[in-house]
Design a protein around this motif. Sequence first.
Motif, short mmCIF file in Angstrom:
data_model
loop_
_atom_site.label_atom_id
_atom_site.label_comp_id
_atom_site.label_asym_id
_atom_site.label_seq_id
_atom_site.Cartn_x
_atom_site.Cartn_y
_atom_site.Cartn_z
N THR A 20 0.85 -1.19 0.00
CA THR A 20 0.00 0.00 0.00
C THR A 20 0.89 1.25 0.00
O THR A 20 0.68 2.18 -0.77
CB THR A 20 -0.90 0.02 1.25
N VAL B 45 -7.66 1.10 3.19
CA VAL B 45 -7.53 -0.34 2.89
C VAL B 45 -8.67 -1.05 3.58
O VAL B 45 -8.98 -0.75 4.74
CB VAL B 45 -6.18 -0.88 3.41
N ASP C 117 -7.83 0.59 -1.53
CA ASP C 117 -6.99 -0.60 -1.70
C ASP C 117 -7.88 -1.78 -1.29
O ASP C 117 -8.05 -2.05 -0.10
CB ASP C 117 -5.73 -0.51 -0.84
N GLN D 255 -7.90 -7.00 -0.15
CA GLN D 255 -8.37 -8.03 0.80
C GLN D 255 -9.89 -8.03 0.90
O GLN D 255 -10.44 -8.74 1.74
CB GLN D 255 -7.74 -7.77 2.19
N TYR E 21 -3.58 -11.90 -6.06
CA TYR E 21 -2.54 -12.78 -5.51
C TYR E 21 -3.23 -14.09 -5.07
O TYR E 21 -4.36 -14.04 -4.58
CB TYR E 21 -1.87 -12.06 -4.33
N LYS F 250 -5.58 -14.37 -1.96
CA LYS F 250 -6.67 -13.42 -1.71
C LYS F 250 -8.01 -14.15 -1.88
O LYS F 250 -8.07 -15.24 -2.44
CB LYS F 250 -6.60 -12.25 -2.68
C1 LIG Z 1 -1.83 -8.27 -1.42
C2 LIG Z 1 -1.96 -6.83 -1.15
C3 LIG Z 1 -1.38 -5.85 -1.99
C4 LIG Z 1 -0.41 -6.20 -3.08
O1 LIG Z 1 -0.88 -7.04 -4.04
P1 LIG Z 1 0.17 -7.83 -5.00
O2 LIG Z 1 -0.69 -8.45 -6.01
O3 LIG Z 1 0.92 -8.78 -4.16
O4 LIG Z 1 1.07 -6.78 -5.61
C5 LIG Z 1 -1.64 -4.53 -1.72
N1 LIG Z 1 -2.40 -4.15 -0.68
C6 LIG Z 1 -2.97 -5.05 0.14
C7 LIG Z 1 -3.83 -4.57 1.27
C8 LIG Z 1 -2.76 -6.41 -0.05
O5 LIG Z 1 -3.30 -7.30 0.80
#
Ligand SMILES: *Cc1c(COP(=O)(O)O)cnc(C)c1O
Length: 368
Positions: free
Chosen positions: A90, A132, A158, A161, A184, A187
């Motif tokens: 973030t 977030v 963001d 999650q 990812y 997730k």
């Molecule tokens: C996983 C995650 C990211 C980054 O994502 P990537 O695909 O690994 O670059 C950013 N912010 C939060 C809150 C995350 O959990």
Amino acid sequence: MQAIPFLSLAPQYDRIRGKLMESFKKVIDEGNFILGGEVDAFEKEYAAYTGVKHCVAVANGLDSLYISLKILGVGEGDEVIVPALTCAPTWMAVSRTGATVVPVDADAKTFNIDTHKIEQVVSLKTKVIMPVNLYGRPADLRAILTIANQKKCFVIEDNAQGHGASIHGQKTGSFGLINATSFYPTKNLGATGDGGAITTNDDDLDEKARCFRNYGSSHRFYHDVIGINSRLDELQAAFLRIKLKHLDDWNDERRELAAFYKRNLTGVGDMILPSDAESVYSAYHLFVVCTKRRDPLKKFLTQQGIETDIHYPVPPHLQKAYSQFGFSKGSFPVAEMICETILSLPLWPGMKMEQVDYVSQCVKKFFN
Ligand SMILES: *Cc1c(COP(=O)(O)O)cnc(C)c1O
């Protein structure tokens, strides 16, 4: 003794393995691997799921945040408000633009950015507030939008999650002017590799994001801006389309497991369990509990065969990467206190109630 991993993706993949293999074959046979029909279709489906007009699929979560900031013109001299409690990406998305991160401490109850403390740090340089939806729980997005409107800055969620989370039925990833997410593998909606997406209702920003992710090109071999290469590939898009159909079921399952944990663990020791306002649908990306005896509890659970994790042991402001920014211990006391007392218990779609029971029994045994 049972062996309980922190997370297992196997039950998800067992359910859709046949469909994934079919898709794999289809993409290979068609031989179109970048920016083809699967990405197009996934973008439309994920936009519809999120309740927004546009989705632009990109290579990962970090890029989705970075591109969102760039196309809003964020760069050197600008300030971006971020939560003190989040994972490093973030913050790093902001730092990569040359802008300055301005952290705000966490709310002790929700672990999300403390909305009341945002106004204290907004300045004329503030371009963006970037909440977030931590652990799958929506931040106080309506209040944050009100502050942003008053202070004339933008909101970028963001939502890495928060796939499927909502407030009063409105999905996260649809509140900000532009929103970012990650696919990812671990997730709630996870690819079989890296992936990410931007969601927005703004036609102009949709075009800008499409252009930026592909070397700043809106027409082949013509480049309007200096962009980057950040494209989701066809295989990942094809797989994500299959998984998206199951996301709501899997999130409901996460919530049932979380509810079972809560029934089992209420009033045990000094534990504080996650609780949500009624208007909030948390996607339970993680099941995070708090206790002053976190380290001994973690050790005890390990001895019982139970794998746990800590999200996150060190907040970004105390990381070596941010050591030159002048933060120190005590800069964000709530976030620091949370990092010292939280423990993420095993939770995944397909986890058995018996397994939740076993973990709960062991936690009780520790406190007794
Ligand atoms: C996983 C995650 C990211 C980054 O994502 P990537 O695909 O690994 O670059 C950013 N912010 C939060 C809150 C995350 O959990």
